[in-house]
Design a protein around this motif. Structure first.
Motif, PDB file in Angstrom:
ATOM      1  N   GLY A 214       0.799  -1.232   0.000  1.00  0.00           N
ATOM      2  CA  GLY A 214       0.000   0.000   0.000  1.00  0.00           C
ATOM      3  C   GLY A 214       0.825   1.273   0.000  1.00  0.00           C
ATOM      4  O   GLY A 214       0.448   2.275  -0.605  1.00  0.00           O
ATOM      5  N   TYR A 215       1.985   1.239   0.692  1.00  0.00           N
ATOM      6  CA  TYR A 215       2.779   2.469   0.854  1.00  0.00           C
ATOM      7  C   TYR A 215       4.164   2.377   0.228  1.00  0.00           C
ATOM      8  O   TYR A 215       4.764   3.397  -0.100  1.00  0.00           O
ATOM      9  CB  TYR A 215       2.899   2.816   2.346  1.00  0.00           C
ATOM     10  CG  TYR A 215       1.547   3.070   2.977  1.00  0.00           C
ATOM     11  CD1 TYR A 215       0.940   4.320   2.879  1.00  0.00           C
ATOM     12  CD2 TYR A 215       0.855   2.049   3.628  1.00  0.00           C
ATOM     13  CE1 TYR A 215      -0.312   4.552   3.415  1.00  0.00           C
ATOM     14  CE2 TYR A 215      -0.401   2.268   4.173  1.00  0.00           C
ATOM     15  CZ  TYR A 215      -0.983   3.522   4.060  1.00  0.00           C
ATOM     16  OH  TYR A 215      -2.230   3.743   4.579  1.00  0.00           O
ATOM     17  N   GLY A 216       4.703   1.149   0.088  1.00  0.00           N
ATOM     18  CA  GLY A 216       6.051   0.995  -0.465  1.00  0.00           C
ATOM     19  C   GLY A 216       6.064   0.947  -1.981  1.00  0.00           C
ATOM     20  O   GLY A 216       6.884   1.597  -2.628  1.00  0.00           O
ATOM     21  N   ILE A 217       5.139   0.146  -2.555  1.00  0.00           N
ATOM     22  CA  ILE A 217       5.167  -0.001  -4.013  1.00  0.00           C
ATOM     23  C   ILE A 217       3.827   0.343  -4.656  1.00  0.00           C
ATOM     24  O   ILE A 217       3.704   0.348  -5.878  1.00  0.00           O
ATOM     25  CB  ILE A 217       5.610  -1.422  -4.439  1.00  0.00           C
ATOM     26  CG1 ILE A 217       4.758  -2.499  -3.758  1.00  0.00           C
ATOM     27  CG2 ILE A 217       7.076  -1.618  -4.144  1.00  0.00           C
ATOM     28  CD1 ILE A 217       5.038  -3.907  -4.266  1.00  0.00           C
ATOM     29  N   GLY A 223      -2.165   3.004  -2.659  1.00  0.00           N
ATOM     30  CA  GLY A 223      -1.434   3.179  -3.913  1.00  0.00           C
ATOM     31  C   GLY A 223      -0.275   4.148  -3.831  1.00  0.00           C
ATOM     32  O   GLY A 223       0.100   4.747  -4.825  1.00  0.00           O
ATOM     33  N   ARG A 224       0.303   4.310  -2.653  1.00  0.00           N
ATOM     34  CA  ARG A 224       1.471   5.188  -2.547  1.00  0.00           C
ATOM     35  C   ARG A 224       2.735   4.362  -2.731  1.00  0.00           C
ATOM     36  O   ARG A 224       2.765   3.189  -2.383  1.00  0.00           O
ATOM     37  CB  ARG A 224       1.510   5.840  -1.166  1.00  0.00           C
ATOM     38  CG  ARG A 224       0.406   6.866  -0.983  1.00  0.00           C
ATOM     39  CD  ARG A 224       0.765   7.744   0.185  1.00  0.00           C
ATOM     40  NE  ARG A 224      -0.266   7.686   1.200  1.00  0.00           N
ATOM     41  CZ  ARG A 224      -0.072   8.099   2.449  1.00  0.00           C
ATOM     42  NH1 ARG A 224       1.101   8.560   2.828  1.00  0.00           N
ATOM     43  NH2 ARG A 224      -1.051   8.034   3.322  1.00  0.00           N
ATOM     44  N   ALA A 225       3.760   4.970  -3.232  1.00  0.00           N
ATOM     45  CA  ALA A 225       5.009   4.247  -3.469  1.00  0.00           C
ATOM     46  C   ALA A 225       6.179   5.103  -3.013  1.00  0.00           C
ATOM     47  O   ALA A 225       6.841   5.750  -3.806  1.00  0.00           O
ATOM     48  CB  ALA A 225       5.131   3.885  -4.946  1.00  0.00           C
ATOM     49  N   LYS A 226       6.373   5.111  -1.685  1.00  0.00           N
ATOM     50  CA  LYS A 226       7.439   5.942  -1.135  1.00  0.00           C
ATOM     51  C   LYS A 226       8.092   5.208   0.019  1.00  0.00           C
ATOM     52  O   LYS A 226       7.408   4.799   0.969  1.00  0.00           O
ATOM     53  CB  LYS A 226       6.825   7.242  -0.606  1.00  0.00           C
ATOM     54  CG  LYS A 226       7.286   8.487  -1.323  1.00  0.00           C
ATOM     55  CD  LYS A 226       6.593   9.701  -0.796  1.00  0.00           C
ATOM     56  CE  LYS A 226       7.607  10.692  -0.277  1.00  0.00           C
ATOM     57  NZ  LYS A 226       6.946  11.769   0.446  1.00  0.00           N
ATOM     58  N   LEU A 227       9.388   5.055  -0.060  1.00  0.00           N
ATOM     59  CA  LEU A 227      10.086   4.308   0.981  1.00  0.00           C
ATOM     60  C   LEU A 227       9.791   4.882   2.372  1.00  0.00           C
ATOM     61  O   LEU A 227       9.536   4.147   3.324  1.00  0.00           O
ATOM     62  CB  LEU A 227      11.590   4.336   0.720  1.00  0.00           C
ATOM     63  CG  LEU A 227      12.430   3.558   1.720  1.00  0.00           C
ATOM     64  CD1 LEU A 227      12.158   2.068   1.606  1.00  0.00           C
ATOM     65  CD2 LEU A 227      13.919   3.832   1.517  1.00  0.00           C
ATOM     66  N   TYR A 356      16.675   4.819  -3.991  1.00  0.00           N
ATOM     67  CA  TYR A 356      15.596   3.850  -3.864  1.00  0.00           C
ATOM     68  C   TYR A 356      14.412   4.277  -4.722  1.00  0.00           C
ATOM     69  O   TYR A 356      13.943   5.403  -4.659  1.00  0.00           O
ATOM     70  CB  TYR A 356      15.149   3.732  -2.407  1.00  0.00           C
ATOM     71  CG  TYR A 356      14.090   2.690  -2.230  1.00  0.00           C
ATOM     72  CD1 TYR A 356      12.756   3.033  -2.342  1.00  0.00           C
ATOM     73  CD2 TYR A 356      14.422   1.373  -1.988  1.00  0.00           C
ATOM     74  CE1 TYR A 356      11.781   2.067  -2.221  1.00  0.00           C
ATOM     75  CE2 TYR A 356      13.459   0.409  -1.861  1.00  0.00           C
ATOM     76  CZ  TYR A 356      12.140   0.755  -1.983  1.00  0.00           C
ATOM     77  OH  TYR A 356      11.178  -0.187  -1.862  1.00  0.00           O
ATOM     78  N   GLY A 357      13.948   3.377  -5.510  1.00  0.00           N
ATOM     79  CA  GLY A 357      12.824   3.718  -6.378  1.00  0.00           C
ATOM     80  C   GLY A 357      11.583   2.974  -5.964  1.00  0.00           C
ATOM     81  O   GLY A 357      11.365   2.714  -4.779  1.00  0.00           O
ATOM     82  N   THR A 358      10.799   2.614  -6.920  1.00  0.00           N
ATOM     83  CA  THR A 358       9.552   1.926  -6.589  1.00  0.00           C
ATOM     84  C   THR A 358       9.598   0.490  -7.080  1.00  0.00           C
ATOM     85  O   THR A 358       8.609  -0.215  -7.012  1.00  0.00           O
ATOM     86  CB  THR A 358       8.362   2.634  -7.242  1.00  0.00           C
ATOM     87  OG1 THR A 358       8.604   2.659  -8.640  1.00  0.00           O
ATOM     88  CG2 THR A 358       8.197   4.037  -6.728  1.00  0.00           C
ATOM     89  N   GLU A 359      10.739   0.089  -7.607  1.00  0.00           N
ATOM     90  CA  GLU A 359      10.774  -1.249  -8.178  1.00  0.00           C
ATOM     91  C   GLU A 359      10.708  -2.327  -7.097  1.00  0.00           C
ATOM     92  O   GLU A 359      11.114  -2.110  -5.973  1.00  0.00           O
ATOM     93  CB  GLU A 359      12.014  -1.444  -9.043  1.00  0.00           C
ATOM     94  CG  GLU A 359      13.315  -1.434  -8.290  1.00  0.00           C
ATOM     95  CD  GLU A 359      13.898  -0.032  -8.187  1.00  0.00           C
ATOM     96  OE1 GLU A 359      15.094   0.116  -8.418  1.00  0.00           O
ATOM     97  OE2 GLU A 359      13.158   0.903  -7.836  1.00  0.00           O
TER      98      GLU A 359
END
Ligand code: FCB
Length: 514
Positions: A214-217, A223-227, A356-359
């Motif tokens: 939910g938050y990492g990818i 739908g958030r993608a932030k370390l 760090y990206g979203t992969e």
């Protein structure tokens, strides 16, 4: 879930007496620990009083998404937005379990089940904000619990199986530390209102998965993608685990509290020191992060070194004194088993924290560690047969995982909270509409033979829940995956017990894997 989602989830004391529980479990009936004997032949015997059960989750089965005052959940919002779910499916109706619970509980009874793991939909209880509960939501679960007890079945309540109220997300969601308090209040309300009917609680289903997805990818809502969001969410959820443990216990003296973690045993890719160390980090991050936080008041050592740990803790927002809040002496330990991982060291790869990206890690392409702090690479192997969802079948993993957790945490009482497989076998006209699903039976034979062996070797496992009672809404895969031991025809909601369901019923009656 499918292989990709399962893989994405891989970042890098006996309870008090169970009110209304049928056939109280007795460890005296367990055979004395004996040296491990290889599996292979069927006929494994389980102890008397072992709790055979089945599991569901509110958003996956209930439907009735806006009835009786229920608020919107993040899954409602997500599924109602084009492009998120295969085939445009939603959980609006799902299996209509909200209205058909009596029929479904009758199936559990007919299949000789002794435990029903279900989840409560938080937005039914607190639809629009913190504070006073929605009585109609509570009344619904009271009726369901009454029917469960009447069937002689123990209710196992998961308080959070991913359907976060949208109002919580609007206030920042799990990265917001205030969520720990709101969740604990909700848990306390449930324990107070339903405490005469429920004695077995797990706060979270798969805390790793829903924070990371939910938050990492961002493959699940919100739908958030932030370390940074992911790391903050991790810590809030661990705090919420501790805080809810206390609010449940304060509200109900009968309550026993455990967990429902996702775990997959890790095997080093090679015998090198580096791969073995990476596997230990993987295990700490993916399997025992929340368990260790609860039982020991500290996160396990999942980081490459102390500077990586310090950076991660800073991102998580760990404060002095949090160890006391994290600690929760769980009455029993619950976890799922589906498959395994093979792990290698990824510390040779050059990636700085800010890169760090979203992969996600995957078994093709990206060989980087999941994040700059843990630096392991975990893949889902394809050596064994794969299920329809692409998960490798690896029965031995059940034995290895159960005995590892038993060893590491002083032989706790264990409940297997989920285990199952996806196959699409449907009604076969030539056999009068029967549903032969031999591969599912074979799957359960394998893992249960290994579970019996772990018990034989001293593990104190008291329950096993098959996923799932019903075919249901399989998250982003919609209705395109079927994990049920009961077939659901979504056109008319007709239920048909599959052959695996009948096989499991016999197992529940005899305690013997046939
Ligand atoms: C588990 C989830 C459950 C279901 C199964 C297939 O990880 O807890 O809701 O999706 O996978």
């Amino acid at each position: 879930m499918n292989r990709r989602n399962f893989l994405a989830g891989t970042l890098g004391a006996a309870g008090a007496s169970l009110i209304g529980a049928p056939d109280a479990f007795s460890f005296a009936s367990l055979p004395a620990p004996s040296p491990s004997s290889p599996a292979g032949s069927y006929g494994a015997q389980f102890p008397d009083g072992f709790l055979w059960g089945m599991a569901t989750a509110s958003y996956q089965v209930e439907g009735a998404w806006n009835e009786d005052g229920k608020g919107e959940s993040i899954w409602d919002r997500w599924a109602h937005t084009q492009g998120h779910i295969k085939g445009g499916d939603t959980g609006d109706e799902a299996c209509d379990h909200y209205h058909r619970y009596a029929e479904d509980i009758a199936i559990l009874k007919q299949l000789n089940q002794k435990s029903y793991r279900f989840s409560i939909s938080w937005p039914r209880i607190q639809p629009a904000g913190p504070g006073a509960p929605n009585q109609r939501g509570l009344d619904h679960y009271k009726r369901v619990m009454d029917a469960v007890h009447e069937a002689g079945i123990r209710p196992f309540c998961t308080l959070y199986h991913w359907d976060l109220p949208q109002w919580c997300e609007d206030k920042g969601g799990w990265p917001n530390r205030d969520m720990a308090g709101w969740f604990a209040d909700y848990a306390g309300i449930v324990a107070k209102e339903l405490g005469d009917r429920i004695t077995v609680y797990a706060a979270f289903n798969m805390p790793w998965a829903f924070t990371y997805y939910g938050y990492g990818i961002g493959i699940h809502p919100p739908g958030r993608a932030k370390l940074g969001d992911f790391f903050k969410a991790l810590h809030t959820v661990a705090l919420a685990q501790g805080e809810s443990f206390r609010s449940i216990k304060a509200a109900s003296t009968h309550a026993t509290v455990g967990s429902a973690y996702s775990m997959a045993p890790g095997y080093p890719k090679t015998d090198s020191e580096a791969d073995r160390a990476a596997t230990a980090r993987y295990h700490a991050m993916n399997n025992t992060f929340f368990l260790n936080a609860a039982l020991k008041g500290e996160y396990p050592n999942a980081f490459v070194d102390s500077s990586a740990r310090d950076q991660a803790f800073t991102l998580m927002g760990v404060r002095a004194g949090d160890d006391k809040l994290l600690r929760a002496p769980l009455d029993w330990v619950g976890f799922h088993y589906y498959t395994r991982r093979v792990v290698s060291d990824a510390s040779g790869t050059k990636r700085a924290a800010q890169q760090y990206g979203t992969e996600t890690e995957s078994d093709t392409g990206n060989v980087n560690g999941r994040d700059p702090f843990t630096r392991f690479h975990a893949v889902m192997p394809t050596e064994g047969p794969l299920t329809h969802a692409g998960l490798e079948i690896y029965p031995r993993g059940m034995y290895d995982l159960v005995t590892q957790i038993s060893r590491e945490y002083g032989q706790p009482v264990i409940e297997i909270t989920e285990c199952g497989c996806c196959y699409m076998d449907g009604p076969y006209e030539k056999e009068g509409g029967r549903i032969p699903d031999p591969r599912r039976i074979e799957f359960f034979r394998g893992v249960l033979t290994e579970l019996a062996r772990a018990i034989q070797d001293g593990a104190r496992v008291r329950a096993f829940h098959a996923w799932s009672l019903l075919d249901n809404f399989e998250w982003t895969d919609g209705y395109s995956q079927r994990y049920g031991l009961t077939w659901v025809d979504y056109r008319d909601q007709k239920r048909t017990v599959k052959d695996s369901g009948r096989w499991y019923a016999e197992l529940a009656a005899t305690n013997r894997v046939s």
